[in-house]
Design a protein around this motif. Structure first.
Motif, mmCIF file in Angstrom:
data_model
loop_
_atom_site.group_PDB
_atom_site.id
_atom_site.type_symbol
_atom_site.label_atom_id
_atom_site.label_comp_id
_atom_site.label_asym_id
_atom_site.label_seq_id
_atom_site.Cartn_x
_atom_site.Cartn_y
_atom_site.Cartn_z
ATOM 1 N N GLU A 1 0.821 -1.213 0.000
ATOM 2 C CA GLU A 1 0.000 0.000 0.000
ATOM 3 C C GLU A 1 0.854 1.261 0.000
ATOM 4 O OE1 GLU A 1 -2.668 -3.213 1.552
ATOM 5 O OE2 GLU A 1 -0.569 -2.624 1.844
ATOM 6 N N ASP A 2 1.971 1.226 0.715
ATOM 7 C CA ASP A 2 2.869 2.387 0.756
ATOM 8 C C ASP A 2 3.512 2.634 -0.601
ATOM 9 O OD1 ASP A 2 2.392 2.820 3.475
ATOM 10 O OD2 ASP A 2 3.950 1.389 4.054
ATOM 11 N N ILE A 3 3.859 1.564 -1.295
ATOM 12 C CA ILE A 3 4.473 1.697 -2.627
ATOM 13 C C ILE A 3 3.487 2.331 -3.603
ATOM 14 C CG2 ILE A 3 5.366 0.381 -4.594
ATOM 15 C CD1 ILE A 3 6.402 -1.651 -2.473
ATOM 16 N N LEU A 4 2.241 1.873 -3.578
ATOM 17 C CA LEU A 4 1.227 2.430 -4.476
ATOM 18 C C LEU A 4 0.940 3.894 -4.136
ATOM 19 C CD1 LEU A 4 -1.267 -0.584 -4.629
ATOM 20 C CD2 LEU A 4 0.634 -0.065 -6.168
ATOM 21 N N LYS A 5 0.890 4.206 -2.841
ATOM 22 C CA LYS A 5 0.645 5.591 -2.423
ATOM 23 C C LYS A 5 1.815 6.485 -2.814
ATOM 24 C CE LYS A 5 -0.302 8.463 1.641
ATOM 25 N NZ LYS A 5 -0.554 8.461 3.110
ATOM 26 N N ASP A 6 3.041 6.040 -2.527
ATOM 27 C CA ASP A 6 4.220 6.844 -2.871
ATOM 28 C C ASP A 6 4.290 7.105 -4.364
ATOM 29 O OD1 ASP A 6 4.880 6.798 -0.211
ATOM 30 O OD2 ASP A 6 6.548 5.372 -0.414
ATOM 31 N N GLY A 7 3.996 6.071 -5.153
ATOM 32 C CA GLY A 7 4.021 6.242 -6.609
ATOM 33 C C GLY A 7 2.973 7.221 -7.087
ATOM 34 N N SER A 8 1.795 7.180 -6.467
ATOM 35 C CA SER A 8 0.713 8.092 -6.852
ATOM 36 C C SER A 8 1.073 9.542 -6.539
ATOM 37 C CB SER A 8 -0.579 7.697 -6.136
ATOM 38 O OG SER A 8 -0.977 6.389 -6.482
ATOM 39 N N ILE A 9 1.624 9.759 -5.355
ATOM 40 C CA ILE A 9 2.021 11.119 -4.965
ATOM 41 C C ILE A 9 3.149 11.625 -5.862
ATOM 42 C CG2 ILE A 9 3.081 12.483 -3.119
ATOM 43 C CD1 ILE A 9 1.552 10.672 -1.139
ATOM 44 N N ASP B 1 -14.107 14.632 2.668
ATOM 45 C CA ASP B 1 -13.005 13.792 2.218
ATOM 46 C C ASP B 1 -12.807 12.616 3.167
ATOM 47 O OD1 ASP B 1 -12.544 15.543 0.133
ATOM 48 O OD2 ASP B 1 -11.022 16.683 1.219
ATOM 49 N N ILE B 2 -12.548 11.445 2.580
ATOM 50 C CA ILE B 2 -12.307 10.226 3.347
ATOM 51 C C ILE B 2 -10.944 9.679 2.936
ATOM 52 C CG2 ILE B 2 -13.142 7.910 3.888
ATOM 53 C CD1 ILE B 2 -15.939 8.863 2.978
ATOM 54 N N PRO B 3 -9.986 9.615 3.844
ATOM 55 C CA PRO B 3 -8.665 9.094 3.472
ATOM 56 C C PRO B 3 -8.733 7.611 3.138
ATOM 57 C CG PRO B 3 -8.810 9.370 5.850
ATOM 58 C CD PRO B 3 -10.078 9.967 5.271
ATOM 59 N N GLY B 4 -7.770 7.155 2.367
ATOM 60 C CA GLY B 4 -7.771 5.741 2.014
ATOM 61 C C GLY B 4 -6.594 5.359 1.149
ATOM 62 N N LYS C 1 -9.093 6.357 -1.194
ATOM 63 C CA LYS C 1 -9.405 7.743 -0.832
ATOM 64 C C LYS C 1 -10.588 8.192 -1.681
ATOM 65 C CE LYS C 1 -7.132 11.123 -2.735
ATOM 66 N NZ LYS C 1 -6.101 12.107 -3.172
ATOM 67 N N ARG C 2 -11.464 9.000 -1.093
ATOM 68 C CA ARG C 2 -12.633 9.440 -1.835
ATOM 69 C C ARG C 2 -13.196 10.695 -1.193
ATOM 70 N NH1 ARG C 2 -13.202 5.181 1.313
ATOM 71 N NH2 ARG C 2 -15.069 4.800 2.560
ATOM 72 N N SER C 3 -14.122 11.328 -1.914
ATOM 73 C CA SER C 3 -14.750 12.541 -1.426
ATOM 74 C C SER C 3 -16.231 12.464 -1.775
ATOM 75 C CB SER C 3 -14.094 13.768 -2.072
ATOM 76 O OG SER C 3 -14.552 14.961 -1.478
ATOM 77 N N VAL C 4 -17.089 12.817 -0.819
ATOM 78 C CA VAL C 4 -18.530 12.608 -0.964
ATOM 79 C C VAL C 4 -19.267 13.940 -0.988
ATOM 80 C CG1 VAL C 4 -20.575 11.502 0.034
ATOM 81 C CG2 VAL C 4 -18.312 10.433 0.308
ATOM 82 N N LEU C 5 -20.115 14.110 -2.014
ATOM 83 C CA LEU C 5 -20.981 15.292 -2.125
ATOM 84 C C LEU C 5 -22.424 14.830 -2.101
ATOM 85 C CD1 LEU C 5 -20.945 18.438 -2.755
ATOM 86 C CD2 LEU C 5 -21.401 17.762 -5.122
ATOM 87 N N ALA D 1 -7.723 6.834 -7.193
ATOM 88 C CA ALA D 1 -7.206 5.536 -7.617
ATOM 89 C C ALA D 1 -5.706 5.618 -7.807
ATOM 90 C CB ALA D 1 -7.901 5.099 -8.908
ATOM 91 N N LEU D 2 -5.137 4.532 -8.266
ATOM 92 C CA LEU D 2 -3.700 4.461 -8.500
ATOM 93 C C LEU D 2 -3.254 5.587 -9.424
ATOM 94 C CD1 LEU D 2 -1.167 2.781 -7.922
ATOM 95 C CD2 LEU D 2 -1.707 1.424 -9.956
ATOM 96 N N LEU D 3 -2.300 6.381 -8.976
ATOM 97 C CA LEU D 3 -1.700 7.512 -9.691
ATOM 98 C C LEU D 3 -2.603 8.738 -9.791
ATOM 99 C CD1 LEU D 3 0.413 5.847 -12.531
ATOM 100 C CD2 LEU D 3 0.921 6.131 -10.108
ATOM 101 N N VAL D 4 -3.740 8.744 -9.088
ATOM 102 C CA VAL D 4 -4.578 9.941 -9.060
ATOM 103 C C VAL D 4 -3.974 10.968 -8.095
ATOM 104 C CG1 VAL D 4 -6.797 10.888 -8.336
ATOM 105 C CG2 VAL D 4 -6.724 8.805 -9.680
ATOM 106 N N GLY D 5 -3.813 12.202 -8.563
ATOM 107 C CA GLY D 5 -3.208 13.221 -7.722
ATOM 108 C C GLY D 5 -4.169 13.837 -6.737
ATOM 109 N N SER D 6 -5.364 14.229 -7.186
ATOM 110 C CA SER D 6 -6.284 14.896 -6.274
ATOM 111 C C SER D 6 -7.690 14.927 -6.854
ATOM 112 C CB SER D 6 -5.818 16.330 -5.992
ATOM 113 O OG SER D 6 -5.717 17.065 -7.199
#
Length: 399
Positions: free
Chosen positions: A125-133, A274-277, A299-303, A321-326
């Motif tokens: 999970e850390d690898i996927l998050k680091d790559g996305s950021i 916003d919901i972290p994930g 991670k997601r955000s609800v309206l 999702a994977l590689l999504v910035g924001s």
């Protein structure tokens, strides 16, 4: 990634599984994933996006196969991706999976194992998050504009529908990625019908009248529920209104226009929450995985909207999702069908719209594709339908 006519698919479609790369060390797959991200920077890839994360899963990239040599034999044996229905026809096309999703999915399906990178051990999970950021930072850099011409060529982006067609006016790759369209580029079908609902995104879509049907045909993870998706206690009044409701799931591929729009007329009744994930891929193979709940873990955000006619809440969930910035919201208080309400920075991503039970009746062709009942689905289970913003989604059910 690039699309192929069904007639060009001459090899079986690979189902991603840990055994496919049996004998390959997880560390090597993690290093390959990291290298894909780094080669997104023009200084490493000479502006050719197909040498990095936008390479297809069957790409013959010599540097990649030094890390994961078995990928080459898999590429010779299989196509990697999924079929998508073309609306209004009995045809479908094959959408190739990008190589970053292929590697990310393999890492994910191998579980929570630690892998050893240069700076030490990290969980998947850390690898996927680091790559996305890291990918977001690369595509926010001024140098990233050098990747725009290759992106346009690879995905056949139509510049004539852009609000700003001059690519020299974009300061970063990400600015181009969440580009705006001309005002009339996505007209709303049946705009004078107050009971209508429309597609919220340029996307690949599945729809289900009930959550139970969604779990039967599409979302196979055993932890999925409306409360977990919305990040609300089941006793919350809005959650109770939506529990067991209807779902429309819009998956945006990297080539898509990445601004999303309101599917309904209504009033925004709460600020986005916003919901972290995690940063898991939202590829259908991941969503269909029985032991994984992508939508409730990412991670997601609800309206929340109040639907103008029914006066009931509608939840719009932007899932990273994977590689999504924001995820960025741009909505007004009052929204009409087709009004822009937000956008995703770089990466594939998804919108999940939850309607209260009995409010919407989805268009019949969308239902048949999603449940495998249409001729184009050929009884093989749920099939996404290719959609554009404004296309008809369905109508309000008569009381």
């Amino acid at each position: 990634m690039a699309s192929l006519p069904e007639t060009d698919i001459t090899k079986p479609v690979e189902e991603i599984h840990p055994k496919n790369l049996e004998g390959t060390h997880m560390d090597d797959i993690a290093h390959a994933f990291r290298q894909l991200v780094e080669r997104s920077h023009p200084s490493n890839g000479d502006g050719d996006i197909t040498q990095g994360v936008h390479g297809s899963a069957h790409s013959h990239l010599p540097w990649l196969h030094k890390f994961v040599p078995k990928l080459e034999s898999l590429a010779d044996k299989y196509h990697v991706g999924n079929f998508v229905a073309i609306r209004g026809t009995n045809q479908r096309f094959f959408e190739s999976m990008p190589i970053y999703a292929r590697l990310g999915m393999h890492l994910l399906f191998c579980g929570h194992e630690q892998v050893k990178l240069l700076e030490g051990s990290k969980h998947v999970e850390d690898i996927l998050k680091d790559g996305s950021i890291r990918e977001g930072k690369i595509y926010d850099s001024p140098e990233s504009v050098e990747n725009i011409p290759s992106f346009i060529k690879t995905y056949n982006i139509q510049l004539d529908e852009l609000l700003e067609p001059d690519i020299r006016k974009y300061n970063t790759f990400n600015e181009f990625f969440y580009r705006k369209l001309k005002k009339d580029a996505r007209p709303v079908e049946n705009p004078d019908d107050p009971k209508g609902f429309c597609s919220a995104a340029d996307s690949r879509l599945v729809v289900y009248q009930t959550v139970d049907l969604a779990e039967k045909f599409w979302i196979k993870g055993d932890e999925f529920s409306v409360p977990s998706l919305l990040g609300l206690d089941p006793t919350d009044p809005h959650c109770q209104s939506l529990s067991g409701g209807s779902l429309a799931i819009f998956r945006l591929a990297p080539a898509d226009y990445h601004r999303f729009h309101s599917p309904a007329d209504g009033t925004v009744i709460s600020e986005p929450r916003d919901i972290p994930g995690q940063y898991y891929t939202v590829n259908p193979q991941a969503v269909n995985e029985p032991k994984l709940d992508v939508f409730t873990r990412n991670k997601r955000s609800v309206l929340l909207l109040e639907h103008e006619i029914s006066k009931q809440p509608v939840a719009i969930v932007a899932v990273g999702a994977l590689l999504v910035g924001s995820i960025v919201w741009t909505h007004d208080k009052q929204v009409k069908r087709g009004d822009e309400i937000g956008y995703f920075a770089y990466g594939g991503s998804t919108l999940v719209v939850v309607f209260p039970p009995g409010v919407i009746e989805f268009d019949d062709d969308l239902v048949k594709n999603s449940t495998g009942a249409s001729p184009v689905a050929a009884g093989k289970g749920g099939l996404e339908t290719h959609m554009k913003v404004g296309y008809s989604l369905g109508k309000m059910r008569d009381a």
